[in-house]
Design an enzyme around this catalytic site. Structure first.
Site, PDB file in Angstrom:
ATOM      1  CB  THR A 293      16.651 105.003 -19.236  1.00  0.00           C
ATOM      2  OG1 THR A 293      16.347 103.924 -18.371  1.00  0.00           O
ATOM      3  CG2 THR A 293      18.098 104.896 -19.637  1.00  0.00           C
TER       4      THR A 293
ATOM      5  NE  ARG B 299      14.712  96.249 -12.820  1.00  0.00           N
ATOM      6  CZ  ARG B 299      14.750  97.161 -13.785  1.00  0.00           C
ATOM      7  NH1 ARG B 299      15.282  98.341 -13.556  1.00  0.00           N
ATOM      8  NH2 ARG B 299      14.286  96.896 -14.967  1.00  0.00           N
TER       9      ARG B 299
ATOM     10  N   GLY C 229      18.546  96.727 -14.158  1.00  0.00           N
ATOM     11  CA  GLY C 229      17.862  96.735 -15.450  1.00  0.00           C
ATOM     12  C   GLY C 229      18.847  96.486 -16.579  1.00  0.00           C
ATOM     13  CG  ASP C 230      17.667  97.977 -20.370  1.00  0.00           C
ATOM     14  OD1 ASP C 230      16.891  98.332 -19.456  1.00  0.00           O
ATOM     15  OD2 ASP C 230      17.923  98.695 -21.353  1.00  0.00           O
TER      16      ASP C 230
ATOM     17  CB  THR D 282      14.827 104.036 -22.943  1.00  0.00           C
ATOM     18  OG1 THR D 282      13.809 104.322 -21.968  1.00  0.00           O
ATOM     19  CG2 THR D 282      14.361 104.561 -24.287  1.00  0.00           C
TER      20      THR D 282
ATOM     21  N   GLY E 166      13.211  97.100 -18.799  1.00  0.00           N
ATOM     22  CA  GLY E 166      14.557  96.510 -18.759  1.00  0.00           C
ATOM     23  C   GLY E 166      14.573  94.999 -18.790  1.00  0.00           C
TER      24      GLY E 166
HETATM   25  N1  ASP Z   1      15.380 100.354 -19.022  1.00  0.00           N
HETATM   26  C1  ASP Z   1      15.333 100.972 -17.730  1.00  0.00           C
HETATM   27  C2  ASP Z   1      15.349  99.916 -16.660  1.00  0.00           C
HETATM   28  O1  ASP Z   1      14.715  98.911 -16.829  1.00  0.00           O
HETATM   29  C3  ASP Z   1      14.144 101.846 -17.552  1.00  0.00           C
HETATM   30  C4  ASP Z   1      13.768 102.697 -18.738  1.00  0.00           C
HETATM   31  O2  ASP Z   1      14.495 102.769 -19.711  1.00  0.00           O
HETATM   32  O3  ASP Z   1      12.718 103.330 -18.721  1.00  0.00           O
HETATM   33  O4  ASP Z   1      15.952 100.126 -15.643  1.00  0.00           O
END
Ligand code: ASP
Length: 309
Positions: free
Chosen positions: A169, A197, A199-200, A220, A223
């Site tokens: 991210t 899907r 993520g966070d 990051t 997620g």
């Molecule tokens: N947090 C991000 C997600 O889950 C991925 C990441 O930060 O590496 O989409």
């Protein structure tokens, strides 16, 4: 008034160190430097924290070596689906989008949602339609898809279990000369994730949170873990209600229920007093920061942070 400052990340991940070749490391450092500079110039010129985080994240989205915008990872169907969020710590206004295709800079779409939409959060086709209505820059699908992402996708679909692989991210937090805080986070998600899907990263309080009276945070990592811990909000709550500084709050949030919230976690934060924080439980933490006119700091390996502390 604390000195203006900016902290950025290009993803925290636990990774086989041999995969970080010297060439890759060099382009990542250069990319971080450029993105830091883009945001720092805004702050140095008296611009807002909001403009600074957007400028930084746009630069990272345009750089194919980061998993956001061009260079995003592919989902299990071999498609790019991007998530982003932005929050203004001065007004608590926020904008978020998920599963977006074709939009060159999802962070600018999130900002447009924040400023021009009656909703905070729109997804997929609805978000793309909104981007078209507001004249945002669009690209054909092949613009986003790099050879590296296609290779990684092929490796996943050739496996029997088709397990999602790496993730990354990009994000930025900033404190401007007027004492305003802001955050921006953008991602292509996890390699081989299921279509749809989320993520966070687009979740306000999950991957992003900013309130002038406390701090700005971008997360990051894994997620699924970050959203269950509402970790950006957790850092904020530790600053606001426990009186911790941003570095203390990030350290504490990293340990939060580590038994049932196991996974890669990384944070960048700045608190209202100008303390900057970078924390992760991963060996890779691509990040950079600059406080006022002091020399910038750039790191790729977590151990560089330990040495600097
Ligand atoms: N947090 C991000 C997600 O889950 C991925 C990441 O930060 O590496 O989409």
């Amino acid at each position: 008034m604390p000195t203006y400052s900016i902290v950025i990340h290009g993803g925290a991940v636990t990774m086989d160190p041999s995969k970080m070749t010297p060439d890759l490391e060099a382009v990542i450092r250069e990319g971080l430097q450029q993105a830091l500079q883009a945001g720092w110039e805004v702050l140095n010129g008296g611009g807002s924290a909001l403009n600074a985080v957007e400028a930084t994240v746009r630069t990272l989205e345009n750089n194919e070596h980061f998993n956001a915008g061009r260079g995003s990872s592919l989902n299990i169907q071999g498609e790019v689906e991007m998530d982003a969020s932005i929050m203004d710590g001065r007004t608590l206004r926020a904008g978020a989008v998920n599963s977006v295709r074709y939009v060159r800079n999802p962070i600018t779409l999130a900002r447009t949602v924040m400023e021009k939409c009656k909703h905070v959060y729109i997804s997929a086709e609805g978000a793309v339609e909104f981007a078209l209505q507001h004249g945002l820059e669009m690209e054909a699908v092949h613009y986003f898809e790099t050879e590296k992402a296609r290779k990684e996708w092929l490796e996943i679909i050739q496996q029997e279990e088709k397990e999602p692989q790496g993730h990354d991210t990009v994000g930025a937090v900033a404190l401007d000369q007027d004492g305003n805080l802001a955050v921006a986070t953008s991602t292509g998600g996890i390699e081989g994730q299921l279509k749809g899907r989320v993520g966070d990263s687009p979740i306000i309080g999950g991957g992003s949170y900013a309130v002038n009276e406390a701090c700005a945070v971008s997360c990051t990592g894994d997620g699924e873990v970050i959203m269950r811990g509402a970790l950006a909000h957790e850092v904020y709550a530790l600053v606001k209600y426990k009186g911790l500084s941003a570095p203390e709050a990030c350290r504490e949030a990293l340990k939060l229920r580590d038994e049932d919230l196991k996974g890669d976690k990384g944070f960048i934060a700045i608190d209202k007093d100008g303390h900057v924080a970078i924390e992760s439980n991963t060996n890779i933490m691509r990040c950079a920061y600059r406080i006022g006119e002091a020399e910038p700091f750039v790191a790729v390996w977590h151990e560089e942070l330990d040495k600097q502390a």
